[in-house]
Design a protein around this motif. Structure first.
Motif, PDB file in Angstrom:
ATOM      1  N   ASP A   1       2.043  17.232   1.637  1.00  0.00           N
ATOM      2  CA  ASP A   1       1.488  17.246   2.994  1.00  0.00           C
ATOM      3  C   ASP A   1       0.068  16.683   2.999  1.00  0.00           C
ATOM      4  O   ASP A   1      -0.311  15.930   3.890  1.00  0.00           O
ATOM      5  N   VAL A   2      -0.733  17.056   1.974  1.00  0.00           N
ATOM      6  CA  VAL A   2      -2.101  16.540   1.891  1.00  0.00           C
ATOM      7  C   VAL A   2      -2.089  15.020   1.718  1.00  0.00           C
ATOM      8  O   VAL A   2      -2.823  14.287   2.385  1.00  0.00           O
ATOM      9  N   ILE A   3      -1.212  14.535   0.832  1.00  0.00           N
ATOM     10  CA  ILE A   3      -1.147  13.086   0.579  1.00  0.00           C
ATOM     11  C   ILE A   3      -0.653  12.347   1.820  1.00  0.00           C
ATOM     12  O   ILE A   3      -1.160  11.276   2.182  1.00  0.00           O
ATOM     13  N   ARG A   4       0.379  12.882   2.508  1.00  0.00           N
ATOM     14  CA  ARG A   4       0.921  12.221   3.700  1.00  0.00           C
ATOM     15  C   ARG A   4      -0.148  12.077   4.781  1.00  0.00           C
ATOM     16  O   ARG A   4      -0.299  11.009   5.394  1.00  0.00           O
ATOM     17  N   ARG A   5      -0.915  13.136   4.987  1.00  0.00           N
ATOM     18  CA  ARG A   5      -1.952  13.066   6.031  1.00  0.00           C
ATOM     19  C   ARG A   5      -3.092  12.138   5.609  1.00  0.00           C
ATOM     20  O   ARG A   5      -3.606  11.365   6.416  1.00  0.00           O
ATOM     21  N   ARG A   6      -3.474  12.235   4.344  1.00  0.00           N
ATOM     22  CA  ARG A   6      -4.596  11.417   3.878  1.00  0.00           C
ATOM     23  C   ARG A   6      -4.276   9.927   3.931  1.00  0.00           C
ATOM     24  O   ARG A   6      -5.119   9.103   4.285  1.00  0.00           O
ATOM     25  N   GLU A   7      -3.070   9.545   3.532  1.00  0.00           N
ATOM     26  CA  GLU A   7      -2.685   8.144   3.447  1.00  0.00           C
ATOM     27  C   GLU A   7      -2.060   7.608   4.729  1.00  0.00           C
ATOM     28  O   GLU A   7      -1.669   6.442   4.779  1.00  0.00           O
ATOM     29  N   GLY A   8      -1.940   8.426   5.768  1.00  0.00           N
ATOM     30  CA  GLY A   8      -1.415   7.952   7.041  1.00  0.00           C
ATOM     31  C   GLY A   8       0.068   7.640   7.018  1.00  0.00           C
ATOM     32  O   GLY A   8       0.524   6.742   7.727  1.00  0.00           O
TER      33      GLY A   8
ATOM     34  N   ARG B   1       0.826  -1.205   0.000  1.00  0.00           N
ATOM     35  CA  ARG B   1       0.000   0.000   0.000  1.00  0.00           C
ATOM     36  C   ARG B   1       0.860   1.256   0.000  1.00  0.00           C
ATOM     37  O   ARG B   1       0.608   2.206  -0.756  1.00  0.00           O
ATOM     38  N   VAL B   2       1.908   1.256   0.836  1.00  0.00           N
ATOM     39  CA  VAL B   2       2.806   2.402   0.875  1.00  0.00           C
ATOM     40  C   VAL B   2       3.473   2.592  -0.488  1.00  0.00           C
ATOM     41  O   VAL B   2       3.554   3.712  -1.007  1.00  0.00           O
ATOM     42  N   GLN B   3       3.937   1.488  -1.090  1.00  0.00           N
ATOM     43  CA  GLN B   3       4.592   1.592  -2.394  1.00  0.00           C
ATOM     44  C   GLN B   3       3.635   2.120  -3.458  1.00  0.00           C
ATOM     45  O   GLN B   3       4.015   2.939  -4.292  1.00  0.00           O
ATOM     46  N   ASP B   4       2.372   1.668  -3.429  1.00  0.00           N
ATOM     47  CA  ASP B   4       1.399   2.146  -4.415  1.00  0.00           C
ATOM     48  C   ASP B   4       1.156   3.642  -4.262  1.00  0.00           C
ATOM     49  O   ASP B   4       1.067   4.373  -5.252  1.00  0.00           O
ATOM     50  N   VAL B   5       1.022   4.101  -3.000  1.00  0.00           N
ATOM     51  CA  VAL B   5       0.816   5.536  -2.767  1.00  0.00           C
ATOM     52  C   VAL B   5       1.988   6.328  -3.315  1.00  0.00           C
ATOM     53  O   VAL B   5       1.822   7.351  -4.002  1.00  0.00           O
ATOM     54  N   ILE B   6       3.218   5.870  -3.044  1.00  0.00           N
ATOM     55  CA  ILE B   6       4.400   6.595  -3.511  1.00  0.00           C
ATOM     56  C   ILE B   6       4.468   6.584  -5.036  1.00  0.00           C
ATOM     57  O   ILE B   6       4.742   7.618  -5.664  1.00  0.00           O
ATOM     58  N   ARG B   7       4.204   5.435  -5.640  1.00  0.00           N
ATOM     59  CA  ARG B   7       4.321   5.345  -7.089  1.00  0.00           C
ATOM     60  C   ARG B   7       3.279   6.222  -7.783  1.00  0.00           C
ATOM     61  O   ARG B   7       3.606   6.957  -8.725  1.00  0.00           O
ATOM     62  N   PHE B   8       2.023   6.167  -7.296  1.00  0.00           N
ATOM     63  CA  PHE B   8       0.989   6.988  -7.931  1.00  0.00           C
ATOM     64  C   PHE B   8       1.265   8.469  -7.716  1.00  0.00           C
ATOM     65  O   PHE B   8       1.025   9.290  -8.606  1.00  0.00           O
ATOM     66  N   THR B   9       1.760   8.836  -6.530  1.00  0.00           N
ATOM     67  CA  THR B   9       2.060  10.239  -6.260  1.00  0.00           C
ATOM     68  C   THR B   9       3.208  10.721  -7.131  1.00  0.00           C
ATOM     69  O   THR B   9       3.181  11.840  -7.662  1.00  0.00           O
ATOM     70  N   ALA B  10       4.243   9.875  -7.304  1.00  0.00           N
ATOM     71  CA  ALA B  10       5.400  10.274  -8.103  1.00  0.00           C
ATOM     72  C   ALA B  10       5.019  10.511  -9.559  1.00  0.00           C
ATOM     73  O   ALA B  10       5.700  11.271 -10.259  1.00  0.00           O
ATOM     74  N   HIS B  11       3.954   9.873 -10.028  1.00  0.00           N
ATOM     75  CA  HIS B  11       3.543  10.029 -11.419  1.00  0.00           C
ATOM     76  C   HIS B  11       2.349  10.970 -11.576  1.00  0.00           C
ATOM     77  O   HIS B  11       1.794  11.067 -12.667  1.00  0.00           O
ATOM     78  N   SER B  12       1.956  11.648 -10.467  1.00  0.00           N
ATOM     79  CA  SER B  12       0.812  12.545 -10.556  1.00  0.00           C
ATOM     80  C   SER B  12       1.177  13.788 -11.365  1.00  0.00           C
ATOM     81  O   SER B  12       2.292  14.306 -11.308  1.00  0.00           O
ATOM     82  N   THR B  13       0.215  14.281 -12.104  1.00  0.00           N
ATOM     83  CA  THR B  13       0.442  15.434 -12.987  1.00  0.00           C
ATOM     84  C   THR B  13       0.790  16.676 -12.180  1.00  0.00           C
ATOM     85  O   THR B  13       1.696  17.444 -12.543  1.00  0.00           O
ATOM     86  N   GLY B  14       0.074  16.915 -11.080  1.00  0.00           N
ATOM     87  CA  GLY B  14       0.322  18.120 -10.285  1.00  0.00           C
ATOM     88  C   GLY B  14       1.726  18.165  -9.726  1.00  0.00           C
ATOM     89  O   GLY B  14       2.395  19.205  -9.764  1.00  0.00           O
TER      90      GLY B  14
END
Length: 659
Positions: A98-105, A67-80
Motif C-alpha cells: 500500500d505504501v509503495i502503490r501510493r508513493r509511486e502513483g 517506470r512501472v516495470q522498474d517499480v514492480i521489479r524492485f519491489t518484487a526483489h525487496s528484502t522486506g
C-alpha cells in the motif's frame, strides 16, 4: 484601314512596354516558383515535425511503462516483501504494498501465490479471492516461470470491481453529450509484472501493478508540454495529444467548445480503419472535433500484438495556413514593388532615348518641307549619336546629291536596321543582367533566413532552461509538478549537450599536456558510471597493471574519451554481460583495452564509427567517437576497434609514455 493598337503607341510607350514586359514576366515566374517552394517546404517540415512528435510521444509513453516495470521489479526483489511473503505475513505484505502503490502513483498493485491465486490487493484489501479462482491475466504463466512482463492490458469491469469501486468509476468513459451514458467500462492499463522468489530461485509468487490510462490527464498533458510546451495560436494550444481505447478518447488535451476535455468522443472511421483494423501509422491532415490539425496516429498494441487503442499527436493547422498567407502577401507585394520600379525605370530610359529621336523626326519633317540647312548637335557616341551625325551629313549633301537620294535612303535604312539589332542585343543583355541580380538577391535572402533560424533555435532552449531552473527552486522535492519540471530540464540539457557536442567537434581540440595516470582516471570513471548507465546484470572486471608509468596527456580529455567508450560498451550489452577493462605498457606505449560481450559491430559499420555524425543509436548525435578520435590523435596516440558479430567488441587506446 485601322492601325494596330501597338502601332499607334508612341516610341516612348513602345520602349517602356518592351522593357517592362520581360521584367513583369520574370517577376511573376519567380513569385510562382518561390511560392511553390515555400509551400513545399512548409508541408515537408510540418510532416517531418509531426512524425518526430509522434516518436517523442511514444517514448514518453514507453518511459512511463518502463517506470512501472522498474517499480514492480524492485519491489518484487525487496528484502522486506520477500521476508513477509516467506512467513505468509499478509498484513505486513499489505502494508508494504500500500505504501509503495501510493508513493509511486500506481492504481493497482497485487500479489499472487506461486499458483497464481491472489494473495493481496493493495488497492482493495477487503476483496477476497477464492482459493480455486485464478485471475484472467495472460502474463501470469510466463512471469511465474521467471520472465518479467510490461505492456498494455485491457481489464474488464468485472475484474475492475475487485480492485474497488473508485477505480471502476475512474475507468468508466461517458458520452460527452447531454445525459451521461457509459460508452466504455473497460480500463486500459500500463502493466508491469515480476516474479518474487527466494535466494535459491524458488518462485514465491507474482507481483503485478499498473497505471490506469483512462482519464489520465496528467500523462497526456505531460506529453503535450514536452513536445509543444504552452505555445498557443489565437487562444488555442497549437499541439494536442490523445490516448484512445479502441476508437474512443479516454485521455486527451483537446477541448470541446464548452471548455471540457473531449473524453468520450470518437476518432473518424477512416483513421480507425487504418490504425485499429490494419495496425498502420496514420500521417495526414484531419479534422479533430471542430478544428483542422496535421495529425499522426499509431496503434497501441496489447501483449499479443493486437491493436487495443491508439496514440495521437497533432499540430494545429491554422498557424501554417497563416504563414503561407503571409508568404503569398509578401510575394505579391514584391511583385507590385518590382513592377512599379521597373515601370519607372523603363519610362525614364524610354524618355531619354526618345528625346533625340523625336528631335530627329521633327528635323526630318523640315527637310521634307524643303529646308536643307539643318545641323543637329550630336548627343554622344552611341547609336543615336551616330544617327544624328549621319543625318547631318545627309542634309549637307542633299544640295549636291539629290539624284543619289534613293541610294542614300537605302544606306540609311541598312544603318537603322543594324543599329536596331544592336539595341536589341543590348536589351537582351540587360534582361540577363536583371535575371542574375534577382537570382543573387534570392540567394542572399535565403542565407539570411537560414542564419536567423539557426540563431533562434538556441534562444528558446536557453529561456526554457532558465525558467525551469527557477521553477525547480519553487517546487520542493516530491511536490506535484516537480517530476515534469525535472524532465523538461533533462530534455533542455540534452539539447545543450547535442549543441556542445557539435561545437566540440567543430572547434580545434585544445590540449593541456600533463603527466596523467590512466588507472586513476579509469577507477574514478567506474566509481561514477552507475549514475549514467544502469549496471544491473553487468559485471565490470578490471585488469589494470599497477606498474604502468604515467602518460603525457590531458586528464579531462582522457576522462571524456574513456567515459564515452565505457558508456557505449555498457549500452551495447542492453544491461547484461561483462565489461573487461585492462591496461599494460609495451615498448614505450600504454595500452588500454575496453572489451565487452555485446553483439559486436559488422564490418560495414566498423569502417564508419569514427566518422562524424554517424550513429546507430536512435537518440545519438554521432559525435562521441569522432571527438574521442580527435582527442587521442591530438595527444599523439591512436584508437582502434576489434570486433566480430556475436563476439563482442574491443576498443584499444594507445598513448605514449611521459618523458
Amino acid at each position: 484601314m485601322s492601325k494596330a493598337p501597338f502601332g499607334s503607341l508612341a516610341i516612348r510607350g513602345k520602349l517602356t512596354l518592351a522593357a517592362l514586359t520581360p521584367l513583369v514576366v520574370i517577376l511573376v515566374l519567380v513569385s510562382l516558383a518561390a511560392s511553390y517552394m515555400i509551400n513545399a517546404w512548409v508541408v515537408g517540415e510540418t510532416q517531418k515535425k509531426v512524425r518526430n512528435d509522434l516518436n517523442t510521444a511514444r517514448e514518453v509513453l514507453r518511459n512511463e511503462e518502463q517506470r512501472v516495470q522498474d517499480v514492480i521489479r524492485f519491489t518484487a526483489h525487496s528484502t522486506g516483501l520477500l521476508a513477509a511473503l516467506t512467513k505468509d505475513d499478509r498484513p505486513r505484505i499489505l502494508a508494504e504494498l500500500d505504501v509503495i502503490r501510493r508513493r509511486e502513483g500506481l492504481d493497482i498493485l497485487n500479489l499472487t501465490d506461486r499458483q497464481g491465486r491472489i494473495l493481496v490487493r493493495s488497492a482493495n484489501p477487503a476483496a477476497g479471492e477464492p482459493e480455486q479462482t485464478l485471475p484472467d491475466l495472460p502474463f501470469l504463466p510466463s512471469v511465474l516461470n521467471g520472465q518479467d512482463f510490461s505492456g498494455t492490458l485491457l481489464i474488464d469491469e468485472t475484474a475492475l470491481l475487485k480492485e474497488g469501486s473508485e477505480l471502476t468509476t475512474r475507468a468508466r468513459i461517458n458520452n460527452p453529450g447531454p445525459g451521461l451514458r457509459a460508452i466504455e467500462r473497460r480500463g486500459m492499463f500500463q502493466i508491469g509484472a515480476s516474479a518474487a522468489h527466494k535466494d535459491n530461485g524458488d518462485v514465491l509468487g507474482c507481483l503485478y501493478g499498473g497505471v490506469l490510462l483512462n482519464g489520465n490527464l496528467a500523462l497526456v498533458d505531460r506529453i503535450r508540454e514536452i513536445i509543444y510546451g504552452n505555445e498557443t495560436f489565437e487562444g488555442t494550444e497549437i499541439g494536442s495529444a490523445t490516448i484512445f481505447l479502441d476508437d474512443i478518447r479516454v485521455a486527451t488535451t483537446i477541448r470541446l467548445n464548452d471548455g471540457q476535455r473531449a473524453i468520450g468522443t470518437r476518432v473518424s472511421k477512416e483513421v480507425a480503419k487504418a490504425v485499429l483494423d490494419r495496425s498502420k501509422t496514420w500521417l495526414a491532415r484531419a479534422k479533430v472535433v471542430d478544428r483542422w490539425y496535421l495529425t499522426a496516429y499509431e496503434p497501441i498494441l496489447d501483449y499479443a500484438g493486437e491493436p487495443v487503442g491508439a496514440l495521437y499527436v497533432g499540430l494545429l493547422e491554422a498557424p501554417f495556413v497563416s504563414l503561407k498567407k503571409q508568404a503569398w502577401l509578401g510575394l505579391f507585394a514584391l511583385l507590385l514593388i518590382g513592377g512599379g520600379l521597373g515601370y519607372l525605370l523603363a519610362r525614364e530610359i524610354s524618355r531619354h532615348l526618345s528625346k533625340p529621336i523625336l528631335k530627329l523626326a521633327s528635323s526630318a519633317e523640315l527637310v521634307a518641307a524643303g529646308e536643307r540647312d539643318i545641323q543637329l548637335p550630336v548627343p554622344g557616341e552611341d547609336e543615336i549619336g551616330h544617327l544624328t551625325a549621319a543625318f547631318n551629313r545627309m542634309t549637307g549633301a542633299l544640295k549636291q546629291r539629290d539624284e543619289e537620294l534613293g541610294s542614300l535612303n537605302r544606306d540609311l535604312e541598312n544603318k537603322v536596321a543594324r543599329r536596331t539589332a544592336q539595341l536589341e542585343d543590348k536589351s537582351l543583355e540587360l534582361i540577363r543582367t536583371q535575371e542574375e541580380l534577382l537570382r543573387s538577391e534570392k540567394l542572399a535572402a535565403i542565407g539570411s533566413l537560414a542564419a536567423g533560424v539557426a540563431h533562434e533555435i538556441n534562444n528558446p532552449a536557453a529561456i526554457i532552461r532558465g525558467n525551469v531552473e527557477i521553477l525547480l527552486m519553487d517546487i520542493p522535492p516530491g511536490e506535484s509538478g516537480r517530476e515534469e519540471a525535472e524532465e523538461i530540464l533533462k530534455q533542455t540539457e540534452r539539447v545543450s549537450l547535442i549543441t556542445d557536442n557539435m561545437l566540440t567537434f567543430a572547434r580545434e581540440q585544445t590540449i593541456h599536456p600533463e603527466q596523467v595516470r590512466v588507472n586513476t582516471i579509469i577507477e574514478e570513471i567506474l566509481a561514477q558510471i552507475s549514475h549514467q548507465v544502469p549496471l544491473v546484470g553487468v559485471q565490470i572486471r578490471r585488469q589494470l597493471d599497477a606498474a604502468i608509468p604515467p602518460v603525457t596527456g590531458d586528464s579531462e580529455r582522457l576522462r571524456q574519451v574513456f567515459t564515452n567508450i565505457a558508456i557505449n560498451a555498457l549500452q551495447s550489452m542492453d544491461g547484461r554481460g561483462n565489461l573487461n577493462i585492462s591496461s599494460r605498457v609495451d615498448d614505450g606505449t600504454v595500452e588500454i583495452r575496453f572489451a565487452d560481450t555485446g553483439p559486436g559491430i559488422p564490418a560495414e559499420i566498423r569502417e564508419k564509427i569514427f566518422n562524424p555524425f554517424f550513429t546507430t543509436k536512435k537518440r545519438g548525435t554521432g559525435l562521441g567517437l569522432s571527438v574521442s578520435y580527435g582527442i587521442i590523435k591530438a595527444l599523439g596516440g591512436s584508437i582502434a576497434v576489434e570486433s566480430a558479430v556475436g563476439q563482442g567488441s574491443t576498443f584499444i587506446v594507445s598513448l605514449p609514455v611521459a618523458d
